[in-house]
Motif scaffolding. Sequence first.
Motif, short mmCIF file in Angstrom:
data_model
loop_
_atom_site.label_atom_id
_atom_site.label_comp_id
_atom_site.label_asym_id
_atom_site.label_seq_id
_atom_site.Cartn_x
_atom_site.Cartn_y
_atom_site.Cartn_z
N UNK A 93 -16.99 27.29 -24.46
CA UNK A 93 -17.48 28.39 -23.63
C UNK A 93 -19.00 28.45 -23.67
N UNK A 94 -19.60 28.78 -22.53
CA UNK A 94 -21.05 28.96 -22.42
C UNK A 94 -21.27 30.41 -21.96
N UNK A 95 -21.15 31.36 -22.88
CA UNK A 95 -21.13 32.78 -22.48
C UNK A 95 -22.42 33.25 -21.83
N UNK A 96 -23.55 32.63 -22.18
CA UNK A 96 -24.81 33.06 -21.57
C UNK A 96 -24.90 32.80 -20.09
N UNK A 97 -24.00 31.98 -19.57
CA UNK A 97 -24.02 31.68 -18.13
C UNK A 97 -23.08 32.56 -17.32
N UNK A 98 -22.39 33.47 -17.97
CA UNK A 98 -21.40 34.29 -17.27
C UNK A 98 -22.03 35.21 -16.23
N UNK A 99 -23.19 35.78 -16.55
CA UNK A 99 -23.79 36.77 -15.64
C UNK A 99 -25.16 36.30 -15.14
N UNK A 100 -25.32 34.99 -15.03
CA UNK A 100 -26.61 34.42 -14.66
C UNK A 100 -26.97 34.74 -13.21
N UNK A 101 -28.25 34.85 -12.93
CA UNK A 101 -28.76 34.98 -11.56
C UNK A 101 -28.82 33.57 -10.97
N UNK A 102 -27.76 33.17 -10.28
CA UNK A 102 -27.65 31.80 -9.81
C UNK A 102 -28.78 31.40 -8.85
N UNK A 103 -29.10 32.20 -7.83
CA UNK A 103 -30.19 31.80 -6.93
C UNK A 103 -31.53 31.62 -7.67
N UNK A 104 -31.77 32.47 -8.66
CA UNK A 104 -33.03 32.36 -9.40
C UNK A 104 -33.07 31.07 -10.21
N UNK A 105 -31.94 30.71 -10.82
CA UNK A 105 -31.93 29.48 -11.61
C UNK A 105 -32.05 28.25 -10.72
N UNK A 106 -31.43 28.28 -9.56
CA UNK A 106 -31.58 27.19 -8.60
C UNK A 106 -33.03 27.05 -8.19
N UNK A 107 -33.66 28.18 -7.87
CA UNK A 107 -35.06 28.16 -7.43
C UNK A 107 -36.00 27.67 -8.52
#
Length: 236
Positions: A93-107
Amino acid sequence: MSAAEILEGSAQNVLLLCDHASNAVPADIDLGIDPALLDLHIAIDIGAAAVTRALAQKLDAPAILATVSRLVIDLHREPDHIGLIPHRSDGHLIPGNESVDKPARIARFHAPYHRLLRDRIRAQRPRLILSIHSFTPCLEHGGTDRPWQVGVLYNRDTRAAHPTVQFFESRGYVTGDNEPYSGRLLNATLNRHAEGQGIPSVAIEIRNDLIRDAAGVEEWAGVLAELARHLTSDEV
């Protein structure tokens, strides 16, 4: 953190890529995992960066190596791929990625990396793009043994792939033709930057137990240097 590390070289007919070269996680990102997991294949293609560097030196060719772990974002996935920012990898499990801001990380990571690749390939127009990866001999959870020493991955463009399979097989290597998984399903970087630009390409997957030490890295860099010269010769 820069989008990628660039190694320059005078041989402009080949460009080397290594999407999973790093296990680095920026200090402001908490994945919520045991740091020991960053040394496993889920975080980095073990040995791939070392092979890419050694190969670049042997060919005097440019190379682009990613600078962030695929647990932060997988640069070898399309932006809409379910595994782009993994919540689980090989049972972990990678719990820190559960609520990530996906567009921000892509950018922050994905978009600049692929812009860099796009601009470099447009400027260089290599005759061949080689993408260097490694795979684990067996997945930790639910996996079966993977007997191949090297895999050759490709999608629709087979101009470099078929000669590469023949090259490895003629030298006695146990070779996976679109194994241990298919480039028709997972080929995001080369689909976009090689096939999309009409440039012959192939993804090389080396079993990671073969490139965990300096001797293995040197051996495989030598093999791939011979392959690259073969693929860019007039014989192919």
